[in-house]
Design a protein around this motif. Sequence first.
Motif, mmCIF file in Angstrom:
data_model
loop_
_atom_site.group_PDB
_atom_site.id
_atom_site.type_symbol
_atom_site.label_atom_id
_atom_site.label_comp_id
_atom_site.label_asym_id
_atom_site.label_seq_id
_atom_site.Cartn_x
_atom_site.Cartn_y
_atom_site.Cartn_z
ATOM 1 N N CYS A 280 0.842 -1.200 0.000
ATOM 2 C CA CYS A 280 0.000 0.000 0.000
ATOM 3 C C CYS A 280 0.879 1.253 0.000
ATOM 4 N N GLN B 293 -0.176 4.120 0.685
ATOM 5 C CA GLN B 293 -0.738 5.008 1.700
ATOM 6 C C GLN B 293 -0.191 4.668 3.089
ATOM 7 N N CYS B 294 -0.294 3.387 3.468
ATOM 8 C CA CYS B 294 0.051 3.008 4.839
ATOM 9 C C CYS B 294 1.200 1.999 4.908
ATOM 10 N N CYS C 149 -6.402 -2.079 -0.243
ATOM 11 C CA CYS C 149 -5.600 -2.339 0.949
ATOM 12 C C CYS C 149 -6.497 -2.840 2.079
ATOM 13 N N SER D 252 -5.790 -2.886 5.182
ATOM 14 C CA SER D 252 -5.607 -2.099 6.404
ATOM 15 C C SER D 252 -6.343 -0.771 6.349
ATOM 16 N N CYS D 253 -6.160 -0.030 5.251
ATOM 17 C CA CYS D 253 -6.722 1.327 5.213
ATOM 18 C C CYS D 253 -7.726 1.546 4.085
ATOM 19 N N SER E 282 -7.160 1.869 0.937
ATOM 20 C CA SER E 282 -6.647 2.617 -0.205
ATOM 21 C C SER E 282 -6.565 1.720 -1.439
HETATM 22 ZN ZN LIG Z 1 -3.167 0.855 3.218
#
Ligand SMILES: [Zn+2]
Length: 117
Positions: A74, A76-77, A91, A93-94, A96
């Motif tokens: 990712c 982003q994170c 993603c 997790s987030c 994205s």
């Molecule tokens: Zn992410």
Amino acid sequence: MHELSLMEGVMEIVKDSAAQNNIKRVKHLKLVVGKFSMALPDSLRFAFDALAGVEELFQGAVLEIEEKDIICLCQQCQQRTTIEDGFHFVCSSCGSIRLEIVQGRELYLDYYEGDEN
Ligand SMILES: [Zn+2]
């Protein structure tokens, strides 16, 4: 079916290498196939069986295929996500969609083994 030409290419590599190394019979070859490579293992096997049947070098050879999951990083994170269905690039997790594919595109011959007589 582009797996046929892919398989032909792989077998050409093995043939050249076997000739250089005095190998008369290939016993085992292993391919690594990413799930994002667009090559289907079943089709690769089918192509291999069709091609190996007419080549003395490959008589009785065992084709092993290791499939690699699609893994994205990712942007982003920085978490890694495995894309299970090979389709929804999000993603875990987030959420994205700014993902970079870091595994899953590979398609290569890992190794082969053979005998000299
Ligand atoms: Zn992410």
